[in-house]
Design a protein around this motif. Structure first.
Motif, short mmCIF file in Angstrom:
data_model
loop_
_atom_site.label_atom_id
_atom_site.label_comp_id
_atom_site.label_asym_id
_atom_site.label_seq_id
_atom_site.Cartn_x
_atom_site.Cartn_y
_atom_site.Cartn_z
N ILE A 1 0.83 -1.20 0.00
CA ILE A 1 0.00 0.00 0.00
C ILE A 1 0.87 1.26 0.00
N SER A 2 1.88 1.27 0.87
CA SER A 2 2.74 2.45 0.94
C SER A 2 3.60 2.61 -0.31
N MET A 3 3.84 1.50 -1.02
CA MET A 3 4.59 1.61 -2.28
C MET A 3 3.78 2.40 -3.30
N GLY A 4 2.49 2.17 -3.33
CA GLY A 4 1.65 2.95 -4.22
C GLY A 4 1.63 4.41 -3.85
N LEU A 5 1.61 4.68 -2.54
CA LEU A 5 1.50 6.04 -2.05
C LEU A 5 2.82 6.81 -2.13
N PHE A 6 3.92 6.17 -1.71
CA PHE A 6 5.20 6.86 -1.61
C PHE A 6 6.13 6.63 -2.80
N SER A 7 5.85 5.64 -3.63
CA SER A 7 6.74 5.34 -4.75
C SER A 7 6.07 5.62 -6.10
N ILE A 8 4.96 4.97 -6.34
CA ILE A 8 4.29 5.08 -7.64
C ILE A 8 3.69 6.48 -7.84
N ALA A 9 2.99 6.99 -6.83
CA ALA A 9 2.34 8.31 -6.96
C ALA A 9 3.35 9.43 -7.26
N PRO A 10 4.48 9.52 -6.53
CA PRO A 10 5.44 10.57 -6.90
C PRO A 10 6.02 10.40 -8.30
N LEU A 11 6.16 9.15 -8.75
CA LEU A 11 6.68 8.92 -10.10
C LEU A 11 5.68 9.39 -11.16
N ILE A 12 4.41 9.16 -10.91
CA ILE A 12 3.37 9.64 -11.84
C ILE A 12 3.37 11.16 -11.86
N TYR A 13 3.43 11.76 -10.66
CA TYR A 13 3.48 13.22 -10.59
C TYR A 13 4.73 13.76 -11.28
N GLY A 14 5.85 13.07 -11.09
CA GLY A 14 7.10 13.49 -11.72
C GLY A 14 7.04 13.45 -13.23
N SER A 15 6.39 12.43 -13.76
CA SER A 15 6.28 12.37 -15.23
C SER A 15 5.44 13.53 -15.76
N MET A 16 4.43 13.93 -14.99
CA MET A 16 3.61 15.08 -15.42
C MET A 16 4.35 16.39 -15.20
N GLU A 17 5.12 16.48 -14.12
CA GLU A 17 5.85 17.72 -13.83
C GLU A 17 6.94 17.98 -14.87
N MET A 18 7.60 16.93 -15.30
CA MET A 18 8.72 17.10 -16.24
C MET A 18 8.28 17.10 -17.70
N PHE A 19 7.01 16.79 -17.98
CA PHE A 19 6.57 16.68 -19.36
C PHE A 19 6.75 17.98 -20.16
N PRO A 20 6.39 19.16 -19.63
CA PRO A 20 6.60 20.38 -20.42
C PRO A 20 8.07 20.61 -20.78
N ALA A 21 8.97 20.33 -19.84
CA ALA A 21 10.40 20.51 -20.13
C ALA A 21 10.87 19.51 -21.17
#
Length: 183
Positions: free
Chosen positions: A105-125
């Motif tokens: 459960i915490s892997m989804g919250l602390f690992s997968i979720a930040p990676l998804i956010y990171g892919s969206m954050e870095m997409f414009p660059a």
């Protein structure tokens, strides 16, 4: 018992091995899956340490800004991804189901979720880099967005395999628990 070089035991042709006890399949699977998950946790630990080093160098300004860029926002919550790894390791010695579930459960919250956010954050660059060839953040002379997307893809694969093997291990542990309750 006969030795390899010596004669066979009297009264046997060598085909009487069927009656011997064997290790149950779920125990064999448990050992194999624990080994695979440990390997993935160690790969994750290496990625995590590299990220911590990059962030430390960026914040402490040990190198010039053109060598190591400041961290992206997704990197901060991803630092918590060490928690699921530790919970996973703690679940192994006694086959602790609750720790393994918490790890998943915490892997989804602390690992997968930040990676998804990171892919969206870095997409414009990344889009700007590939459309116009302009990069504003660098990591030792390479475009930071390109390097971090490679890290991101590797981390997603590590966590996806870790979740897959953890689910199979959980099923294996439930099987052994159910068999003990039946007896």
């Amino acid at each position: 018992m006969a030795s390899r070089a010596g004669p066979r035991a009297a009264g046997t042709d060598g085909s009487d091995f069927q009656h011997r006890e064997r290790v149950a399949m779920h125990y064999q699977m448990s050992v194999t899956l624990k080994y695979e998950i440990k390997k993935l946790i160690y790969v994750h630990l290496v990625l995590w340490l590299l990220l911590v080093a990059k962030m430390s160098v960026g914040h402490l300004r040990l190198l010039p800004h053109d060598q190591v860029a400041m961290p992206y926002q997704w990197e901060y919550p991803y630092l918590l991804s060490i928690v699921p790894a530790l919970l996973g390791l703690l679940s192994f010695p006694r086959n602790n189901i609750s720790y393994l579930v918490l790890s998943m459960i915490s892997m989804g919250l602390f690992s997968i979720a930040p990676l998804i956010y990171g892919s969206m954050e870095m997409f414009p660059a990344a889009q700007q880099l590939y459309r116009h060839g302009k990069a504003y953040r660098f990591l030792f002379g390479f475009s930071a967005v390109s390097v971090m997307y490679l890290v991101l893809v590797l981390a997603v694969q590590v966590h996806a395999w870790q979740l897959y093997y953890s689910k199979k291990l959980l099923d294996s542990w439930f099987t052994s628990t159910q068999e003990k309750k039946r007896k």
